[in-house]
Scaffold this active site. Structure first.
Site, PDB file in Angstrom:
ATOM      1  N   ARG A 201      46.459  47.190  31.247  1.00  9.99           N
ATOM      2  CA  ARG A 201      45.016  47.007  31.446  1.00  9.99           C
ATOM      3  C   ARG A 201      44.340  48.369  31.339  1.00  9.99           C
ATOM      4  NH1 ARG A 201      44.654  41.676  34.424  1.00  9.99           N
ATOM      5  NH2 ARG A 201      46.359  40.641  33.367  1.00  9.99           N
ATOM      6  N   GLU A 203      41.388  49.264  32.202  1.00 10.02           N
ATOM      7  CA  GLU A 203      40.265  49.516  33.102  1.00 10.02           C
ATOM      8  C   GLU A 203      40.447  50.835  33.854  1.00 10.02           C
ATOM      9  OE1 GLU A 203      41.205  45.914  34.453  1.00 10.02           O
ATOM     10  OE2 GLU A 203      39.937  44.933  32.960  1.00 10.02           O
ATOM     11  N   ARG A 209      45.544  49.018  44.581  1.00  7.63           N
ATOM     12  CA  ARG A 209      46.245  47.828  44.110  1.00  7.63           C
ATOM     13  C   ARG A 209      46.179  47.627  42.596  1.00  7.63           C
ATOM     14  NH1 ARG A 209      41.238  46.188  45.641  1.00  7.63           N
ATOM     15  NH2 ARG A 209      40.320  44.556  44.356  1.00  7.63           N
ATOM     16  N   HIS A 210      45.574  48.578  41.887  1.00  7.49           N
ATOM     17  CA  HIS A 210      45.497  48.492  40.429  1.00  7.49           C
ATOM     18  C   HIS A 210      46.231  49.652  39.770  1.00  7.49           C
ATOM     19  CE1 HIS A 210      41.818  46.034  41.287  1.00  7.49           C
ATOM     20  NE2 HIS A 210      42.281  45.350  40.268  1.00  7.49           N
ATOM     21  N   GLU A 343      44.492  39.808  46.103  1.00  8.42           N
ATOM     22  CA  GLU A 343      44.969  38.767  45.186  1.00  8.42           C
ATOM     23  C   GLU A 343      46.398  39.079  44.737  1.00  8.42           C
ATOM     24  OE1 GLU A 343      42.490  37.994  41.624  1.00  8.42           O
ATOM     25  OE2 GLU A 343      44.384  37.802  40.537  1.00  8.42           O
ATOM     26  N   SER A 346      47.093  34.689  39.676  1.00 12.04           N
ATOM     27  CA  SER A 346      46.089  33.756  39.158  1.00 12.04           C
ATOM     28  C   SER A 346      46.804  32.749  38.287  1.00 12.04           C
ATOM     29  CB  SER A 346      45.049  34.486  38.305  1.00 12.04           C
ATOM     30  OG  SER A 346      44.171  35.214  39.129  1.00 12.04           O
ATOM     31  N   ARG A 394      52.221  44.059  43.549  1.00 11.28           N
ATOM     32  CA  ARG A 394      51.427  43.574  44.688  1.00 11.28           C
ATOM     33  C   ARG A 394      52.259  42.709  45.624  1.00 11.28           C
ATOM     34  NH1 ARG A 394      45.399  42.080  42.514  1.00 11.28           N
ATOM     35  NH2 ARG A 394      45.066  43.997  41.333  1.00 11.28           N
TER      36      ARG A 394
END
Ligand code: ATP
Ligand code: MG
Length: 420
Positions: A201, A203, A209-210, A343, A346, A394
């Site tokens: 990712r 971002e 947590r990322h 989270e 998903s 996570r």
């Protein structure tokens, strides 16, 4: 093994010289062993060698095992031969005993020393146990393990969060999720697949947590709906906890954790209910149809206090491949698995109807032409299917109540860190 002759190699964790007697504490992955050099019993040259060892030098000790109550785990080794296999420079980049603390960056810069700390290593031994328990669980439930490509030509979800790479004379990207390939495999008839692999990712995250590279545990199941794969997901999580609590007792002790296996079934709350909880005590209310932010996740997590699912998300904020409910299409069959702190996963029942999928891609402002390789698999027989993606980092982070996902990833990749 008292009385046995052994060869033991390890890192010189500590050298304690008391004059008449000298102790060398050897360390390896499994723990500590004491080598005892009493002036009366051991050749003087061996004691001299040990006295001059630098910490963390790797040595091979041959000797006899002797029961000794005062030694760690009740045994010591009386050496007959000591060989230096690899000398360690000093000073060390950080303290591998953990007595002198080091900040996260220092630890990550010298990860090879950091992982010599039993508590740092414990998290990764547990992570290995988690992957093993999940693999067992999937195989027992009729899954096939697959490896989908990480170099891809198109984004999974549109958007811009992709790392471009040069691929000969073409533009390519690192894959953000195995989603599209898992679905194609449903059309191929693989029926139940799982993958434990990297996702990328782009971002510019700056959170605990990322990361920009993460490991995702992905499954896809044919002839299943979202309810069925939610049950699969809660059982998978409970299975991982149970296996760790049974097979990693030493590591849990090192981390001073009493692991509680979460009870299944996890509670299900709808997005609308979750929104009410989030808005209860909040200045700027979140409106129906908006995503839940970190603050909302925290508030809801506090109210829930254990693992839970958020279901019945607005169709608009879930990816195009999420199946809308037949009776009220503004609600989707997507779900999130939440730990009170964040989270974890998903998932959804997916759209399997070609025309609806094309429409959903258009509705989200994307061009179906870019998805031809994916869409074709919906034209010649695509079973109804559902699945999810669960973040390994996570899962371990929340299981062990670690501070930061970087403590659950051996060599984390973030905006600032590309080495080691
Ligand atoms: P978030 O909203 O927390 O940023 P997401 O909804 O973008 O996550 P998904 O695309 O749903 O993430 O990915 C499935 C799972 O993969 C997530 O629930 C999470 O556990 C994990 N995951 C996704 N992105 C990251 C990341 N950047 N770093 C670590 N784990 C991630
Ligand atoms: Mg998500």
């Amino acid at each position: 093994m008292a009385g046995a002759e052994v060869s033991l190699a390890g890192w010189a964790h500590e050298i304690r010289d008391l004059g008449g007697i000298c102790f060398l504490i050897l360390r390896d992955r499994e723990g500590f062993a004491q080598v005892t050099l009493a002036a009366k019993r051991v050749d003087k040259s061996l004691t001299e060698t040990v006295r001059h060892l630098s910490r963390e030098t790797i040595v091979l000790v041959k000797g006899d095992v002797k029961a000794e109550q005062k030694a760690p785990r009740g045994y010591e080794i009386i050496p007959t031969e000591i060989t230096v296999l690899s000398k360690a420079e000093s000073p060390l980049p950080m303290d591998p005993t953990g007595k002198v603390g080091a900040d996260l960056d220092t630890r990550l810069d010298s990860r090879f020393v950091d992982l010599r700390r039993p508590s740092a290593l414990a998290a990764f031994r547990i992570e290995s146990a988690v992957m093993r328990s999940l693999r067992d669980f999937f195989y027992e439930n009729g899954f096939i393990e697959v490896c989908t490509p990480k170099i891809v030509a198109t984004a999974t979800e549109g958007g811009t969060a992709l790392f471009p790479i040069s691929y000969f004379d073409k533009e390519a990207f690192l894959n953000q999720s195995p989603q599209l390939y898992k679905q194609i495999l449903m059309s191929a008839g693989l029926d139940r697949v799982f993958e434990i692999g990297a996702i990328f990712r782009a971002e510019e995250h700056d959170t605990r947590r990322h990361l920009n590279e993460a490991v995702s545990i992905d499954v896809e199941v044919s002839f299943a709906d979202h309810h069925e794969v939610m049950r699969l997901l809660e059982e998978a999580v409970a299975r991982a906890y149970r296996y760790v609590s049974q097979s990693c007792t030493n590591d849990l002790e090192v981390l001073e954790i009493e692991l509680e296996v979460p009870k299944t079934p996890f509670r299900r709350v709808t997005y609308t209910q979750a929104l009410e909880m989030a808005n209860e005590d909040r200045d700027a209310e979140i409106e129906w149809g908006d995503d839940l932010d970190t603050e909302a996740e925290k508030t809801i997590g506090k109210t829930m206090g254990e693992h839970y699912f958020i279901t019945e998300w607005p169709t608009e904020i879930k990816p195009y491949y999420t199946q809308p409910e037949e009776e009220r299409p503004e609600i989707s069959k997507g779900f999130d698995l939440m730990h009170p702190k964040m989270e974890l996963a998903s998932g959804a029942q997916r759209v399997h109807d070609y025309d609806l999928l094309v429409k959903r891609i258009r509705d989200q402002g994307m061009d179906p032409d870019g998805f031809e390789f994916y869409l074709r698999s919906f034209m010649y027989g695509m079973p109804p299917h559902a699945g999810w993606g669960l973040g390994l980092g996570r899962l371990v982070l929340t299981m062990l109540d670690l501070e930061n996902i970087r403590d659950a990833v051996l060599f984390p990749r973030d905006r600032r860190r590309l080495v080691p």
